[in-house]
Design a protein around this motif. Structure first.
Motif, short mmCIF file in Angstrom:
data_model
loop_
_atom_site.label_atom_id
_atom_site.label_comp_id
_atom_site.label_asym_id
_atom_site.label_seq_id
_atom_site.Cartn_x
_atom_site.Cartn_y
_atom_site.Cartn_z
N SER A 44 0.81 -1.22 0.00
CA SER A 44 0.00 0.00 0.00
C SER A 44 0.85 1.27 0.00
N ARG A 45 2.10 1.18 0.38
CA ARG A 45 2.97 2.36 0.39
C ARG A 45 3.18 2.91 -1.02
N ALA A 46 3.01 2.07 -2.03
CA ALA A 46 3.23 2.51 -3.40
C ALA A 46 2.14 3.48 -3.88
N VAL A 47 1.00 3.50 -3.19
CA VAL A 47 -0.11 4.37 -3.62
C VAL A 47 -0.59 5.25 -2.48
N ASP A 48 0.32 5.60 -1.56
CA ASP A 48 -0.08 6.40 -0.42
C ASP A 48 0.00 7.90 -0.68
N GLY A 49 0.39 8.28 -1.92
CA GLY A 49 0.47 9.68 -2.28
C GLY A 49 1.79 10.34 -1.89
N ASN A 50 2.63 9.62 -1.19
CA ASN A 50 3.94 10.14 -0.79
C ASN A 50 4.99 9.60 -1.74
N ASN A 51 5.61 10.46 -2.55
CA ASN A 51 6.60 9.97 -3.51
C ASN A 51 8.04 10.20 -3.04
N ASN A 52 8.23 10.26 -1.74
CA ASN A 52 9.58 10.31 -1.18
C ASN A 52 10.34 9.06 -1.62
N GLN A 53 11.48 9.25 -2.28
CA GLN A 53 12.20 8.12 -2.90
C GLN A 53 13.30 7.54 -2.02
N TYR A 54 13.34 7.97 -0.76
CA TYR A 54 14.36 7.45 0.15
C TYR A 54 13.72 6.48 1.14
N TYR A 55 14.43 5.42 1.41
CA TYR A 55 13.88 4.39 2.29
C TYR A 55 13.50 4.96 3.65
N SER A 56 14.31 5.89 4.13
CA SER A 56 14.05 6.47 5.44
C SER A 56 12.72 7.22 5.49
N GLY A 57 12.16 7.58 4.32
CA GLY A 57 10.87 8.28 4.29
C GLY A 57 9.70 7.37 4.56
N GLY A 58 9.92 6.05 4.57
CA GLY A 58 8.87 5.09 4.90
C GLY A 58 7.74 5.03 3.91
N SER A 59 8.04 5.29 2.61
CA SER A 59 6.96 5.34 1.62
C SER A 59 7.15 4.41 0.45
N CYS A 60 8.09 3.49 0.52
CA CYS A 60 8.33 2.58 -0.60
C CYS A 60 7.86 1.17 -0.28
N ALA A 61 7.18 0.57 -1.24
CA ALA A 61 6.81 -0.85 -1.14
C ALA A 61 7.96 -1.67 -1.71
N ILE A 62 8.43 -2.66 -0.97
CA ILE A 62 9.61 -3.43 -1.37
C ILE A 62 9.34 -4.92 -1.21
N THR A 63 9.71 -5.68 -2.23
CA THR A 63 9.59 -7.14 -2.17
C THR A 63 10.90 -7.75 -1.66
N GLN A 64 10.86 -9.04 -1.38
CA GLN A 64 12.02 -9.74 -0.83
C GLN A 64 13.18 -9.78 -1.83
N ASN A 65 14.42 -9.84 -1.29
CA ASN A 65 15.62 -10.01 -2.11
C ASN A 65 15.69 -11.42 -2.67
N HIS A 66 16.51 -11.57 -3.73
CA HIS A 66 16.88 -12.89 -4.28
C HIS A 66 15.67 -13.68 -4.78
#
Length: 272
Positions: A44-66
């Motif tokens: 849901s972070r991908a459509v929260d209206g916050n386009n802060n591109q830094y992880y520390s901004g808490g607005s990116c949706a991320i899937t698992q590594n590998h």
């Protein structure tokens, strides 16, 4: 899936799912899903209206590594004419301080990375390895037979071999008859032979030569030993009938005549 009353958009991305926003954001706060979730970074972070591109901004949706195949989906709840989809990738992936990697840049690079620099996502040593090591994380030692202990940082292939060895990792020994224990790095062919031997691997002997013979075919380079001759330079014919001093290599004529009691057309001053 597109129906009369709603639009269902799926994004298939090779590594990670990030933030999404359009000119007029029809996806804002709509239901979302993704193939996996990394450390609480929900879809849901991908459509929260916050386009802060830094992880520390808490607005990116991320899937698992590998994971080789990842996806993210949003249900727009009704039909729209979509003119564009804008994806905001993370901006801090390559900005970890030297010596660290990971989503939060809190994992130390492997100790043997050159200049303590590694890839920011998985920690591979991007600038190569220190000393005599190789591997994506510099976890393996080069062969002890590599010249100067050096090998390819990725494959472990030796950049050169110590005298007496050949092969990709110098795993084979040169022939013991190679001159100075040197042979071709790839094929093992001797670069020269010890006196008395010839052939690619110096495996053939030329014992009737007075010294060394030609590596290609065994032709004697400094004449024949006493008692041998040969017009082709191979010194395979005997002249044991000669007195001391042997015979001419090209025709077997004795240099100092025949032994006593021997009458031979190849002898000078033969006794009668």
């Amino acid at each position: 899936m597109l129906t009369i009353d709603r639009v269902f958009i799926c994004l298939l991305i090779s590594s990670h799912i990030y933030c999404i926003l359009g000119s007029f954001n029809v996806a804002l706060n709509k239901p979302t899903w993704q193939s996996s979730t990394y450390a609480g970074d929900v879809s849901s972070r991908a459509v929260d209206g916050n386009n802060n591109q830094y992880y520390s901004g808490g607005s990116c949706a991320i899937t698992q590594n590998h994971i080789n195949y990842n996806w993210w989906c949003v249900d727009l709840k009704q039909s729209f004419d979509i003119s564009s989809v804008k994806i905001f990738n993370r901006a801090d992936d390559e900005n970890c301080p030297d010596g660290f990697y990971g989503t939060n840049c809190n994992i130390r690079c492997p100790a043997n990375c050159t200049n303590n620099i590694c890839g920011k996502m998985i920690g591979s040593c991007s600038n190569g390895c220190q000393g005599d090591l190789y591997g994506s994380r510099c976890e393996f030692a080069c062969s002890t037979r590599c010249k100067n202990g050096k090998c390819n940082a990725r494959t472990g292939t030796c950049t050169g071999c110590k005298d007496g060895s050949y092969g990709d990792v110098c795993e084979f020994a040169c022939s013991t008859n190679c001159q100075d224990d040197k042979c071709d790095r790839k094929t093992g062919k001797c670069t020269g032979c010890k006196d008395g031997y010839y052939g690619d691997l110096c495996e053939e002997s030329c014992p009737t030569c007075n010294g060394s013979c030609r590596q290609l075919d065994g032709v004697c380079l400094t004449g024949c030993k006493d008692g041998y001759w040969g017009c082709n330079g191979l010194c395979l014919q005997t002249c044991s009938y000669c007195n001391t001093g042997g015979c001419r290599i090209e025709d077997g004529v004795c240099h100092n005549g025949c032994q006593v009691g021997v009458n031979n057309t190849k002898c000078f001053n033969s006794p009668t």
